[in-house]
Write a protein that holds these residues in place. Structure first.
Motif, short mmCIF file in Angstrom:
data_model
loop_
_atom_site.label_atom_id
_atom_site.label_comp_id
_atom_site.label_asym_id
_atom_site.label_seq_id
_atom_site.Cartn_x
_atom_site.Cartn_y
_atom_site.Cartn_z
N GLU A 20 18.74 12.60 -25.45
CA GLU A 20 17.78 13.40 -24.70
C GLU A 20 17.75 14.86 -25.17
O GLU A 20 16.71 15.41 -25.49
CB GLU A 20 18.09 13.35 -23.19
CG GLU A 20 17.12 14.18 -22.37
CD GLU A 20 17.52 14.28 -20.91
OE1 GLU A 20 18.11 13.32 -20.38
OE2 GLU A 20 17.26 15.33 -20.30
N LEU A 36 16.41 15.21 -28.83
CA LEU A 36 14.96 15.10 -28.96
C LEU A 36 14.26 16.26 -28.26
O LEU A 36 13.14 16.63 -28.60
CB LEU A 36 14.47 13.77 -28.38
CG LEU A 36 14.83 12.55 -29.23
CD1 LEU A 36 14.60 11.26 -28.48
CD2 LEU A 36 14.03 12.55 -30.52
N ARG A 39 10.49 20.56 -28.65
CA ARG A 39 9.45 20.93 -27.69
C ARG A 39 8.87 22.30 -28.04
O ARG A 39 9.52 23.12 -28.69
CB ARG A 39 10.04 20.96 -26.28
CG ARG A 39 10.23 19.57 -25.69
CD ARG A 39 10.95 19.64 -24.36
NE ARG A 39 12.32 20.13 -24.54
CZ ARG A 39 13.07 20.58 -23.54
NH1 ARG A 39 12.60 20.63 -22.33
NH2 ARG A 39 14.31 20.99 -23.78
N TYR A 88 4.08 15.28 -26.56
CA TYR A 88 5.51 15.09 -26.80
C TYR A 88 6.31 15.70 -25.66
O TYR A 88 7.24 15.08 -25.12
CB TYR A 88 5.88 15.73 -28.13
CG TYR A 88 7.32 15.54 -28.55
CD1 TYR A 88 7.69 14.42 -29.28
CD2 TYR A 88 8.30 16.47 -28.22
CE1 TYR A 88 9.00 14.23 -29.66
CE2 TYR A 88 9.61 16.29 -28.60
CZ TYR A 88 9.96 15.16 -29.33
OH TYR A 88 11.26 14.97 -29.70
N ASP A 89 5.95 16.92 -25.27
CA ASP A 89 6.67 17.61 -24.20
C ASP A 89 6.61 16.81 -22.90
O ASP A 89 7.61 16.68 -22.18
CB ASP A 89 6.09 19.00 -23.97
CG ASP A 89 6.36 19.92 -25.15
OD1 ASP A 89 6.82 19.39 -26.19
OD2 ASP A 89 6.13 21.13 -25.04
N LEU A 112 6.16 13.61 -22.55
CA LEU A 112 6.96 12.39 -22.68
C LEU A 112 8.45 12.71 -22.53
O LEU A 112 9.21 11.96 -21.92
CB LEU A 112 6.67 11.75 -24.04
CG LEU A 112 7.05 10.28 -24.20
CD1 LEU A 112 6.41 9.43 -23.13
CD2 LEU A 112 6.61 9.79 -25.59
N HIS A 113 8.86 13.85 -23.06
CA HIS A 113 10.26 14.23 -22.94
C HIS A 113 10.63 14.51 -21.50
O HIS A 113 11.72 14.16 -21.04
CB HIS A 113 10.58 15.44 -23.83
CG HIS A 113 12.04 15.75 -23.89
ND1 HIS A 113 12.63 16.64 -23.02
CD2 HIS A 113 13.03 15.26 -24.66
CE1 HIS A 113 13.91 16.69 -23.27
NE2 HIS A 113 14.20 15.86 -24.25
N ALA A 124 12.71 7.20 -25.73
CA ALA A 124 13.33 7.87 -26.88
C ALA A 124 12.72 7.36 -28.19
O ALA A 124 12.45 8.14 -29.11
CB ALA A 124 14.84 7.65 -26.88
N LEU A 170 9.34 8.96 -28.58
CA LEU A 170 9.46 10.36 -29.01
C LEU A 170 9.77 10.42 -30.50
O LEU A 170 9.18 11.20 -31.26
CB LEU A 170 10.56 11.06 -28.22
CG LEU A 170 10.24 11.40 -26.76
CD1 LEU A 170 11.50 11.81 -26.01
CD2 LEU A 170 9.20 12.52 -26.69
N ASN A 171 10.71 9.59 -30.90
CA ASN A 171 11.10 9.51 -32.30
C ASN A 171 9.88 9.17 -33.16
O ASN A 171 9.64 9.78 -34.20
CB ASN A 171 12.20 8.45 -32.44
CG ASN A 171 12.53 8.13 -33.87
OD1 ASN A 171 13.10 8.94 -34.57
ND2 ASN A 171 12.15 6.94 -34.32
#
Lengths: 336, 308, 569
Positions: free
Chosen positions: C466, C469, C473, C497-498, C500-501, C517, C520-521
């Protein structure tokens, strides 16, 4: 001569202050960071906290003055205390703390000094003892096979970097022949003949590498200087007086040839203190040279600064000694 | 001699005009066997490094991955390295850089060292100041100094002169200004003794100005320690350059140099000993040949020996 | 008098007891370990250096640690607290750890929950500069429940609460020993930092910073039969090559750590027959990072390499993809790492559940495809084989990395492949202490990124990516305002992306976390802002006479040193 010595010693104080300041500023400017060694998994804000804890948040002049006070007052008191054994001589205050180990710099230096003196000091001594006779004889019998061989060995010895000869010796003597250990055991205490033999075995390779390097340099200067003097008129006069060759060469010529050699030797002695960086690393002697280089890589400013300034003191001191010796060997040189 | 072409004595003077003294030096140099051999080897090394690449078909940075770790063969006389680059080509282009760095840095260090040494030894008034400066330079830790120099000057120099020339200037200056101190100390020590010699006193008493006195009487007599320093310095400069590359202060990694080749070869010492030995041998050969040239020059320049 | 005699008798009996029980402790004699980087301190809270953390793990132990396959196993704790067994609260705001019973420090005093609370206080002290501060992020307080139990309260819900007191980086220290060492006084406690009292199988006899450490078996170790070795010498310094030789060729040493050497060099050493290399994989990925901002020296320092100046060439995803396609990752592994490397197309290569398989196309080199992409992007081959665009700009990139033999080989190889598709690369290598140092005054740090692409390796602690990744951001990029500190090296910014994180931070279920994860990757990979090259393992070597070694890259390599033993010949 006495006045001159006193004047030089007094002058040494502002010189050293200036040198210390210059080294400090250099280290400040230098683009290193004590946090560079840390894994990248440590986030930036934690790194910043760690920097602040090292005292790096304060302005540079305050840190310099603090260091100067600790170096010139507190640390000498601890040295004095440990020499005399009187514990209460030591000033009870914070000492110069290394960034890497968070322990007093002085203690670590004291811990490292024996290894360095054993290996680097001894090889310097050997170097001089080998170099002087070879240099003298090479010059006296210029272009003889002895001279040619000496030239060859010393130039090869000097031109091959120690980072090459070190691993080569390890390969030959440790791995193929199995005579000497690769790892230098710094915890070995020489208290019996058996341990003495072990110490000799583990010292053999680093001492050899360094002796070769030191001897090569000094031999060249000795030989060149002797050659210059052997053709002088006073040598002819001395021979004409009927003095033996021995006296002509070893007293008249040698004495007059010593000046460049003294300079080179005096320049080399302080370097014993900074240790032999590469050699110590290759053979893991872990003396002052290894201490200095790891401190530089880790941007351990207090450690580098302290070591460098002690080194500067030795340089100033030995250059003064060299200047005084000039006058001893050549009475025509006068300073007053 | 007289049988073949009898010439009257007065004419000899006309036929053999007073020779330039450099001819005498050359005559003496020629008969010094070591010096002659040294010059030949040195010229051969220079030819190898600078003319070789024009003939040799491989490029020093060309990777032929199928041909990696090869031994000696006709195609690759020195073999290939772990990426299949031809070692002969790498030795050539490495030599260009190392020789240039070694010789220029040596020249610079000798110039500064001899200059400061002579001035400090001759003029007592500036002796203290110059020698304290020497102490300062001796005491400065080399690595941080080089890091700072590289940080401050790398970018401006590369944009002013291009990456390669800029780097070359930076490296040569860095090595030069960090290694003149021993020469300065040695020269000064000699000058201190020399200036009390009779011939210097004599020259001074007839009113020779200091400039001429230094250049004609003092400098020639300190040449032999300078010569020794110079030969040792070439080796030091070549090796220091490799240390600089290692720290990332030197040339970009696609520029091989002898020092770097030695360094890279060390891990492979056991499997492919030649890889570190070859550049090592070349460095030694260069230093040895320069040393013999220096010896020959010193003898040739010494009128007392030349006369014999 | 009689009472005194009785006391003596009891004392004698007590002192005999451990002797009787430890018939096996120390039977294997002496163990020699070599690390080519020497430890400077044995307190992992004051130094995050791998060498220091691993050396101190011989003495100091955590509540739980990761085993060789990345599973959490209880160490000083009785069991791993989870939501199921009630150890982690339902709202994910607290975790309760319970110590095993009967644990003793090496000085014979009992380990209590006060030690745990103290450890947290020590590291969370604002002036202490604790290197492992991130393990105690969002910890509100550590509550002592009873003698053996503590509850860690967080300020935010923690889906993965296994940070404080977990793994070699966050071990338990003794409150009594460090009581006077809080905050600014931490560095004054040299004695404690060099000779920590721990619960581990060995205790320190002599510590010489940056040189050698001598240990002896801890008489109060919880298992009376362990450790097998009576004494241990931990030597540091030198270089990886001679460390490997000392184990595999001369047999002087029993264990050598992290042999970063070319595979054929290790192979030759292994033929020495005295030792064997072992390897294992964690999460370390060697990668090329792409700068999405313009590093041109012509820009003023305020905008150079910042988001205000987008990169003139690399802002185009087609160019980035072409650069990736031109690389033959198989060959990089073969040349640089051998058995200690695997081709990877992911930033998160492990644990298996977290590794995506959506990007595996990168495993095969595709020079023609790369050329076609560059043509499409408007870059045509110029006179010298290097591509130019319509404006006449040449496709030239500055490629920097730290000084390291393998990295320089990689640079040479990648340079050649890129030249084959018409991209010129100017190489640079920078001293690691400058490159990885964060000095904002230096132009050569990896954060400042005054180059177009750069290469290095990075990984994450434990098994959950976490935080790792989270680095990519928006707003986390190094820039002048942040003193060039920050983890978003590429200056990547994508609101999707932000978001989703953010979702990842709120998800507790392991399967769901793994899915997010991976997503995101995949965003990062399919934008080609990071070009993963090699999933790097760790190679260490141990003597053929040393048994019990289980190489663990998720925790300290010396995690099970108590179980190591001498194989009788």
């Amino acid at each position: 001569m006495f006045n001159y010595t006193m004047r030089r010693l007094l002058l040494a104080i502002p010189t050293l202050l200036f040198i210390a300041l210059a080294i400090f500023l250099l280290l400040e400017l230098s683009p290193g960071d004590p946090m560079a060694d840390m894994p990248l998994t440590i986030p930036p804000d934690v790194r910043e906290q760690m920097r602040l804890a090292l005292g790096l948040g304060e302005p540079w002049y305050i840190r310099f003055v603090k260091w100067l006070y600790l170096f010139s007052v507190v640390e000498p008191s601890h040295v004095l205390a440990s020499i005399t054994g009187l514990e209460n001589l030591a000033i009870d205050s914070q000492r110069i703390i290394s960034f890497q180990t968070r322990s007093p710099v002085g203690d670590i230096i004291a811990q490292r000094l024996p290894q360095t003196l054993w290996v680097v000091g001894l090889s310097y001594l050997f170097g001089i003892m080998v170099a002087l006779p070879i240099g003298i004889y090479s010059a006296y019998r210029q272009y003889s096979w002895f001279d040619q061989a000496g030239t060859f060995v010393s130039m090869v010895g000097f031109s091959l970097p120690t980072f090459f000869t070190g691993p080569l010796l390890i390969l030959i003597f440790s791995i193929w022949l199995g005579w000497f250990p690769i790892i230098y055991d710094t915890t070995l205490v020489v208290d019996s003949w058996h341990n003495f033999a072990l110490q000799m075995r583990q010292m053999a390779m680093p001492v050899f590498v360094l002796t070769l390097y030191n001897a090569a340099q000094i031999t060249r200067f000795m030989r060149a200087s002797m050659l210059d003097n052997l053709t002088q008129d006073y040598v002819r006069t001395a021979r004409a007086k009927g003095l033996t060759e021995r006296i002509v060469v070893l007293v008249h010529v040698l004495r007059n040839s010593m000046i460049p050699v003294i300079t080179v030797i005096a320049l080399g002695i302080p370097q014993i203190f900074t240790g032999a960086i590469i050699t110590e690393q290759i053979f893991r002697v872990n003396g002052l040279g290894q201490l200095l280089i790891t401190a530089i890589y880790a941007t351990d400013i207090p450690m580098v600064l302290t070591l460098s300034v002690v080194f500067a003191i030795l340089i100033v001191l030995f250059n003064l000694i060299a200047d005084l010796l000039y006058a001893v060997f050549d009475p025509r040189i006068r300073y007053d | 001699m007289t049988d073949a072409a009898p010439t009257p004595a007065p004419d000899t003077a006309r036929i053999r005009p007073p020779r330039n003294q450099w001819w005498d030096v050359w005559d003496q140099f020629k008969i010094h066997r070591g010096a002659l051999l040294g010059s030949i080897v040195f010229l051969a090394i220079i030819a190898f490094c600078f003319i070789g690449p024009l003939i040799w078909p491989y490029d020093a940075t060309y990777i032929d991955i199928r041909a990696r770790n090869q031994g000696m063969s006709w195609a690759h006389p020195f073999g290939t390295d772990q990426l299949g680059r031809d070692i002969m080509a790498r030795m050539m282009s490495g030599g260009q850089v190392s020789l240039a760095v070694g010789i220029v840095a040596m020249g610079l260090a000798m110039l500064i060292g001899t200059g400061i040494g002579v001035l400090a030894g001759y003029f007592r008034r500036i002796d203290g100041l110059l020698m304290r400066m020497t102490d300062l330079f001796l005491a400065l830790p080399l690595l941080p100094l080089l890091l700072v120099m590289s940080m401050l000057f790398r970018q401006p120099l590369s944009s002013a002169f291009g990456v390669e020339t800029g780097m070359f200037l930076l490296i040569v200056t860095a090595i030069g200004i960090t290694s003149w101190m021993p020469t300065a100390r040695v020269v000064r020590g000699d000058v201190l003794a020399l200036k009390e010699r009779e011939y210097v006193l004599a020259a001074r008493s007839i009113g020779t100005p200091p400039r001429r006195l230094i250049l004609r009487h003092v400098v020639p007599n300190v040449l032999s320690p300078v010569m020794v320093s110079a030969t040792l310095m070439i080796a030091t400069a070549i090796i220091t350059e490799s240390a600089l590359s290692f720290l990332g202060l030197g040339f970009p990694p696609d520029f091989p140099t002898w020092g770097r080749l030695v360094n890279d070869g060390i891990d492979y010492l056991q499997q492919y000993p030649g890889r570190a030995m070859l550049p090592g041998v070349f460095i030694s050969l260069t230093v040895l040949s320069v040393n013999y040239i220096g010896d020959g020059l010193r003898d040739a320049l010494d009128p007392r020996i030349r006369g014999r | 008098m009689i009472r005194r005699m009785a006391l003596f008798g009891a004392a004698a009996a007590l002192s005999l007891m451990p002797l009787a029980a430890s018939a096996e402790r120390g039977e294997s004699g002496h163990l020699n370990i070599i690390y080519w980087q020497a430890p400077s301190i044995l307190n992992p809270y004051l130094s995050g250096g791998t060498k220091d953390v691993q050396a101190s793990s011989i003495v100091l132990e955590p509540m739980a640690r990761y085993n060789e396959v990345g599973e959490l196993v209880p160490w000083l704790a009785e069991e791993i607290p989870t939501v199921e067994n009630g150890g982690v609260s339902e709202d994910l705001m607290s975790i309760t750890w319970r110590l095993r019973e009967g644990l003793m420090w090496s000085d014979g005093t009992p380990v209590t929950s006060a030690d745990l609370a103290f450890t947290a206080e020590y590291c969370m002290h604002p002036e202490g500069g604790c290197a492992q501060g991130s393990f105690f992020n969002d910890v509100d307080n550590v509550e002592v429940v009873d003698d053996l139990t503590v509850t860690v309260h967080f300020t935010v819900p923690k889906p993965v609460p296994y940070l404080p007191f977990v793994s070699a980086q966050s071990p338990v220290i003794q409150a009594a020993q460090f009581a006077d060492c809080l905050g600014a006084r931490a560095p004054e406690c040299t004695e404690a930092n060099f000779n920590p009292i721990g619960t581990g199988p060995f205790r320190v006899v002599d510590f010489r910073p940056n040189d050698v450490i001598q240990f002896e078996a801890n008489p109060n170790f919880r298992d009376p039969a362990l450790p097998h070795f009576a004494t241990l010498t931990f030597k540091g310094g030198g270089d990886a090559a001679s460390a490997g030789r000392a184990v595999m060729e001369t047999g002087e040493m029993d264990y050598a750590w992290n042999l970063q050497l070319a595979p054929d060099v290790i192979e030759t050493m292994a033929r020495g027959g005295q030792g064997v290399p072992v390897s294992a994989f964690g999460t370390l990925v060697e990668r090329i990072e792409i700068n999405l901002t313009d590093p041109s020296p012509d820009l003023p320092p305020e905008t150079r390499s910042t988001r205000e100046a987008p990169h003139p060439i690399l802002s185009d995803i087609r160019v980035r993809q072409a650069l990736s396609m031109a690389i033959d990752r198989e060959l990089l592994v073969e040349i640089g790492y051998g058995q200690a490397g695997q081709v990877t197309c992911n930033l998160v290569p492990a644990p298996p559940a977290f590794a995506s398989d959506a990007n595996d196309a990168c495993m095969v080199q595709d020079l023609d495809g790369a050329r076609a992409l560059l043509e499409e992007a408007g870059w045509t081959v110029g006179g010298d084989g290097i591509r130019v665009n319509a404006d006449g700009d040449r496709l030239v990139l500055d490629y920097q990395t730290s000084t390291n033999a393998v990295r320089q080989d990689f640079q040479a190889l990648v340079q050649q492949w890129w030249r084959e598709i018409g991209v010129e690369a100017n190489l640079r290598n920078i001293n690691s202490s400058v490159f990885f140092g964060g000095d904002p005054g230096s132009p050569d740090t990896f954060q400042k990124f005054y180059a177009d692409v750069e290469m290095y390796a990075n990984n994450f602690n434990g098994t959950d990516p976490e935080q790792y990744l989270g680095a990519y951001r928006c707003g986390l990029e190094p820039r002048p305002a942040s003193q060039w500190q920050g983890e978003n090296i590429n200056r990547f910014c994508d609101p999707e992306y932000d978001a989703l994180h953010m979702q990842l931070a709120e998800t507790a279920s392991i399967e769901e976390r793994a899915r997010i994860a991976r997503a995101l990757n995949d965003i990062l990979m399919q934008n080609y802002v990071i070009l993963p090259l090699v999933h790097r393992g760790r190679v260490s070597a141990h003597s053929v006479t040393l048994g019990g070694v289980v190489l663990n890259t998720w925790d300290s390599e010396l995690w099970n040193v108590a179980d190591w033993y001498r194989i009788e010949e």
